[in-house]
Scaffold this motif. Sequence first.
Motif, short mmCIF file in Angstrom:
data_model
loop_
_atom_site.label_atom_id
_atom_site.label_comp_id
_atom_site.label_asym_id
_atom_site.label_seq_id
_atom_site.Cartn_x
_atom_site.Cartn_y
_atom_site.Cartn_z
N ASP A 169 0.85 -1.20 0.00
CA ASP A 169 0.00 0.00 0.00
C ASP A 169 0.88 1.24 0.00
O ASP A 169 2.09 1.18 0.31
N ASP A 170 0.31 2.37 -0.36
CA ASP A 170 1.09 3.59 -0.54
C ASP A 170 1.84 3.99 0.71
O ASP A 170 3.00 4.44 0.64
N ALA A 171 1.22 3.85 1.86
CA ALA A 171 1.85 4.30 3.10
C ALA A 171 3.13 3.50 3.39
O ALA A 171 4.18 4.07 3.71
N ARG A 172 3.03 2.20 3.26
CA ARG A 172 4.20 1.37 3.55
C ARG A 172 5.29 1.56 2.51
O ARG A 172 6.48 1.60 2.82
N LEU A 173 4.90 1.68 1.24
CA LEU A 173 5.90 1.87 0.19
C LEU A 173 6.56 3.24 0.32
O LEU A 173 7.77 3.37 0.12
N ARG A 174 5.79 4.25 0.69
CA ARG A 174 6.35 5.58 0.88
C ARG A 174 7.34 5.58 2.05
O ARG A 174 8.39 6.24 1.99
N GLU A 199 9.16 3.10 2.95
CA GLU A 199 10.35 2.35 2.57
C GLU A 199 11.20 3.09 1.56
O GLU A 199 12.44 3.08 1.65
N LEU A 200 10.56 3.77 0.59
CA LEU A 200 11.31 4.34 -0.51
C LEU A 200 11.23 5.86 -0.61
O LEU A 200 12.07 6.47 -1.28
N GLY A 201 10.23 6.45 0.01
CA GLY A 201 10.05 7.90 -0.13
C GLY A 201 9.03 8.21 -1.21
O GLY A 201 8.72 7.40 -2.08
N THR A 202 8.53 9.40 -1.19
CA THR A 202 7.44 9.80 -2.08
C THR A 202 7.88 9.84 -3.53
O THR A 202 7.16 9.40 -4.44
N GLN A 203 9.09 10.32 -3.82
CA GLN A 203 9.53 10.51 -5.19
C GLN A 203 9.64 9.19 -5.95
O GLN A 203 9.42 9.13 -7.17
N LEU A 257 7.86 6.50 -5.41
CA LEU A 257 6.64 5.70 -5.28
C LEU A 257 6.12 5.23 -6.64
O LEU A 257 5.93 4.04 -6.87
N ARG A 258 5.93 6.16 -7.56
CA ARG A 258 5.34 5.80 -8.85
C ARG A 258 6.28 4.90 -9.66
O ARG A 258 5.84 3.93 -10.29
N ALA A 259 7.57 5.21 -9.64
CA ALA A 259 8.52 4.39 -10.39
C ALA A 259 8.56 2.97 -9.86
O ALA A 259 8.64 2.00 -10.63
N ALA A 260 8.53 2.82 -8.54
CA ALA A 260 8.60 1.49 -7.94
C ALA A 260 7.41 0.63 -8.34
O ALA A 260 7.54 -0.59 -8.52
N ARG A 261 6.23 1.25 -8.49
CA ARG A 261 5.04 0.50 -8.88
C ARG A 261 5.20 -0.14 -10.25
O ARG A 261 4.65 -1.20 -10.52
N ARG A 262 5.96 0.49 -11.13
CA ARG A 262 6.05 0.03 -12.52
C ARG A 262 7.23 -0.90 -12.76
O ARG A 262 7.34 -1.49 -13.84
N LEU A 263 8.12 -1.03 -11.80
CA LEU A 263 9.37 -1.76 -12.05
C LEU A 263 9.14 -3.24 -12.33
O LEU A 263 9.84 -3.83 -13.16
N PHE A 264 8.21 -3.86 -11.63
CA PHE A 264 7.98 -5.29 -11.82
C PHE A 264 7.56 -5.57 -13.26
O PHE A 264 8.11 -6.46 -13.93
N ALA A 265 6.59 -4.78 -13.77
CA ALA A 265 6.13 -4.97 -15.14
C ALA A 265 7.24 -4.66 -16.13
O ALA A 265 7.40 -5.37 -17.15
N ARG A 266 8.06 -3.62 -15.88
CA ARG A 266 9.15 -3.28 -16.78
C ARG A 266 10.19 -4.40 -16.84
O ARG A 266 10.71 -4.73 -17.91
N ALA A 267 10.48 -5.00 -15.68
CA ALA A 267 11.46 -6.09 -15.64
C ALA A 267 10.95 -7.32 -16.37
O ALA A 267 11.69 -8.01 -17.08
#
Length: 282
Positions: A86-91, A93-97, A99-109
């Motif tokens: 969820d956004d809160a936990r991911l933020r 762990e990684l920070g707000t900036q 967040l969006r890139a991390a969501r797409r990395l699995f599909a990109r890989a």
Amino acid sequence: MTLPTASGAAVTAGHLQARAADPAASVWVAANAGSGKTKVLTDRVARLLLGGVAPERILCLTYTKAAASEMQNRLFRRLGDWAMLDDARLRAELGTQALRAARRLFARAIDAPGGLKIQTIHAFCAGLLRRFPLEAGVPPDFEEIDDRARRLMIEEIVDAMAEGPEAAAVAAVARHHTGDSLADLAGEVAGSRRQFGTRRDADGWRAAFGLPPGYDAARLLGEVFEGHERAYVDALLPLLDPASRNEKGPRAALSAVGRLVPPGVEDIAAFEAACLTGPKAN
């Protein structure tokens, strides 16, 4: 764990791992098994991906297939977690900036051309040879063999030599070989084939293996044996219990030692086995 630095300040192992995982730094990592080397490598790749590097432009080389598989599994597990958190936990762990890139990395890989390149050094070299077979001087349709197939092939060659025109030469080598198998010796010869591609006299062969001129079996025996070994064996054998699991091996090895008057090359292997100083000793 806390480690001292050159300045005397304390730094944790986790902090050192974080520094080593920085993809902007060129890093050599030396550590014991299970200390986190694979984690550092996985973190470096994940940070490269977060930084916008295309997955197909990243190459990771490992020594074994198991290590390559483990690293790939860890990386996809990490990217999958980032896609599902969820956004809160991911933020957190990684920070707000990021967040969006991390969501797409699995599909990109997953969709990267050729996939994530996490492979063994052997597979990487084989891929290069297949791209440039003429330049490398190899057949375009060559196939690499694994260790088991290589071992079986060497054993078959040794068996064929022992039953063919080279039988006398094989028998002569076997009389002086102190290892477990002639296939092991043949494998070492195959691995040093450049040494055997040049005709040499006796001293030439000695030099090839780091031995001084004139070195022979008598000199070897003189370096190994001091002259009192027969008394040593006779005194020790009665003290070793043939029923003891720890003592029956050394007892059998010492029992195989000849009369030692004079000692022979074959006695060296027996002493190594009995005294646990051979190549398999811990």
